[in-house]
Design an enzyme around this catalytic site. Structure first.
Site, mmCIF file in Angstrom:
data_model
loop_
_atom_site.group_PDB
_atom_site.id
_atom_site.type_symbol
_atom_site.label_atom_id
_atom_site.label_comp_id
_atom_site.label_asym_id
_atom_site.label_seq_id
_atom_site.Cartn_x
_atom_site.Cartn_y
_atom_site.Cartn_z
ATOM 1 C CB SER A 10 36.015 37.193 36.970
ATOM 2 O OG SER A 10 35.593 36.680 35.923
ATOM 3 C CE LYS A 45 30.929 36.999 39.859
ATOM 4 N NZ LYS A 45 32.413 36.469 39.302
ATOM 5 C CB SER A 73 32.275 37.655 35.829
ATOM 6 O OG SER A 73 32.977 36.844 36.873
#
Lengths: 64, 465
Positions: free
Chosen positions: B172, B72, B148
């Site tokens: 997330s 990420k 996320s």
């Protein structure tokens, strides 16, 4: 704690005190968040027994 | 192919690290245009890393030797700009060193293919980056990937890397794991270093793996867990070799079903899928019972009382100088944090203690808790509402009750795929006491040995990047 979100004028002034200058459109979105959050936060004060110590920055390491 | 399968083939020299990298680069080229999971691809660097790894003596090869992974884009990778999915970072310098978790993966032999799409600054659950565009769910490209860590979930589901890393503050990792049909672990807070990871909230954040199976996640966690002298929030607790603790089954494992969440405000079809998953655990020997948890409906509020201020404090200097560079939704959340009274923050920390004691008591009678990961299917891109049993509700309001209770007290959570509703995958959350990730992996692995939800792959049709 008041259950209603503060006015745009109040939010603008409070933000400016912290050096931040959002638009009125931004502050309307903030009002939307606060209108949900503030009533819920009011309940926090009633759910914690006297003498409860804060969890602190990190919760402790122990066994159930 | 799972990460564990790939690692096995590499170790047997059935294929080389370079061939593994080329395989994934080809898949990224052919398919990522459809789902937009990558923000940047380190094609040449990854190939060079593979060539360097091939020169390692067999004795120096780690358990992830030659395994291509992706992370990420709030996690530093040396030589790559950490964009956080935001215009705020335009013109930023590349990271000078790897984040602690990336260093751990590389030490184990992994190769970083690239950086993955994220909700801006990991502060939201949509992955609709204003700068890099929305992620598209590989199971239905008109739907969001969750967040996320949405890029991580979509990338893993589409097999555009063998495994991925996300971050989790209030769901997330778990939300995109559920929405994209992969396995995802939120580790115990303090289990994994956050050094080199852009924070949302210092007291809730943790990095976690997303990959097809529990075994894959175990391999990744072993490589990156442990005390980091440069991150004082990490705990000095021994790290098992998680992948060696998968066997033994779950005969007698005490599983507590969080009845208020299974019967709560949830899509009835998702509840049915999770209930079937619980039946499967029972059939595998688990002792299943219902668990009631006083005040659980308030746990999300407690996390918000502290998390809003934490996040805003991190961004305050930028908010004073470059506020308009944030996307509208993240800007509104950050601004809201300016108006959380300090008394609320203090009350939240005290209530967090109450939640901790509630949870500790619950784990006196069970080894694992079980609940739905998410109560709804992913919304369609451009919409912020979902259908829930015939009515329309705000998506963001559905997230907190199912995710914050576990983050609030730093518990590990493993989300495993447990079925499909309307062609979309859904997840079952297994929760353990702090640092009991081995128990979660064993439960998840045993479940996945008996089911095939986690090996199903979405049909990708795009042929252009």
């Amino acid at each position: 704690m008041a259950d209603e979100a503060p006015s745009i004028e109040y939010l603008r002034a409070a933000a400016a005190l912290q050096g931040v200058h959002p638009s009125d459109e931004d502050l309307e979105a903030v009002q939307g968040f606060l209108s949900v959050l503030l009533p819920a936060f009011s309940e926090l004060e009633t759910m914690t027994p006297a003498g409860t110590v804060p969890a602190g920055m990190f919760v402790p390491i122990d066994q159930p | 192919m799972s990460l564990a399968d790939l690692a096995g083939r590499l170790s047997r020299s059935d294929l080389s690290p370079r061939e593994a990298v080329e395989y994934y680069l080809d898949r990224i080229e052919r398919h990522d245009g459809e789902i937009n999971s990558y923000i940047s691809v380190r094609g040449e660097e990854a190939l060079a890393d593979a060539v360097a790894l091939e020169k390692r003596a067999p004795a120096d090869r780690g358990p992830l030797w030659g395994v291509p992974v992706a992370v990420k884009d709030v996690i530093d990778v040396e030589g790559t700009v950490t964009t956080c999915g935001s215009y705020v970072t335009e013109g930023a310098w590349p990271a000078e060193r790897d984040a602690g978790v990336v260093a751990g993966l590389r030490d184990a032999g992994a190769i970083v293919l690239g950086k993955l799409n994220t909700h801006e600054y990991a502060y939201g659950a949509m992955t609709t980056s204003p700068r890099f565009g929305s992620g598209h769910n590989p199971w239905a490209t008109d739907r969001i990937v969750g967040g996320s860590s949405g890029g991580s979930g979509a990338c893993s589901a589409a097999r555009l890397a063998a495994g991925t890393l996300g971050t989790d503050t209030a769901g997330s990792v778990r939300i995109p794991a559920s929405f994209n049909g992969v396995t995802g672990l939120r580790p115990t807070t303090g289990r994994v270093s956050n050094r080199g990871v852009f924070p949302v909230s210092f007291t809730y954040d943790t990095v976690g793996p997303l990959a097809p199976s529990a075994e894959d996640c175990a391999l990744l966690l072993t490589a990156m867990a442990g005390h980091d002298p440069e991150d004082p929030s990490t705990a000095d607790v021994p790290v098992p070799t998680y992948e060696r603790e998968l066997g033994g089954g779950i005969e007698g494992l005490r599983v507590g079903v969080v009845r208020s969440l299974l019967d709560g405000d949830i899509d009835a079809r998702i509840a049915d899928a999770v209930a079937a998953g619980i039946d499967e655990l029972r059939g595998l020997g688990a002792q299943v019972r219902d668990v009631s948890m006083p005040m659980i409906e308030h746990f999300g509020t407690i996390q918000q009382a502290t998390q809003f201020a934490d996040a805003t404090q991190v961004h305050a200097p930028t908010m004073r100088t470059n506020l308009d560079a944030y996307g509208p939704d993240v800007r509104a959340r950050l601004l809201t944090g300016l108006f959380i009274p300090s008394t609320v923050y203090a009350a939240g920390q005290r209530a967090r203690r109450v939640a901790y004691e509630t949870m500790r008591k619950a784990f006196g009678d069970v080894d694992v808790l079980c609940a739905p990961t998410m109560p709804v299917l992913p919304p369609r891109i451009g919409e912020d509402t979902v259908e829930l049993n015939g009515r329309t509700t705000l998506y963001r309001l559905t997230i907190i009750p199912y995710n914050s209770p576990w983050s609030l007290v730093g518990l590990p959570v493993l989300s495993v795929p447990c079925g499909f509703v309307d062609g979309m995958p859904v997840g079952m959350a297994l929760i353990a006491w702090r640092f009991a990730e081995s128990t979660l992996f064993r439960a998840g692995h045993t479940y996945q040995q008996a089911t095939d939800w986690h090996v199903r792959e979405p049909a990708l049709t795009s042929t252009t990047a």
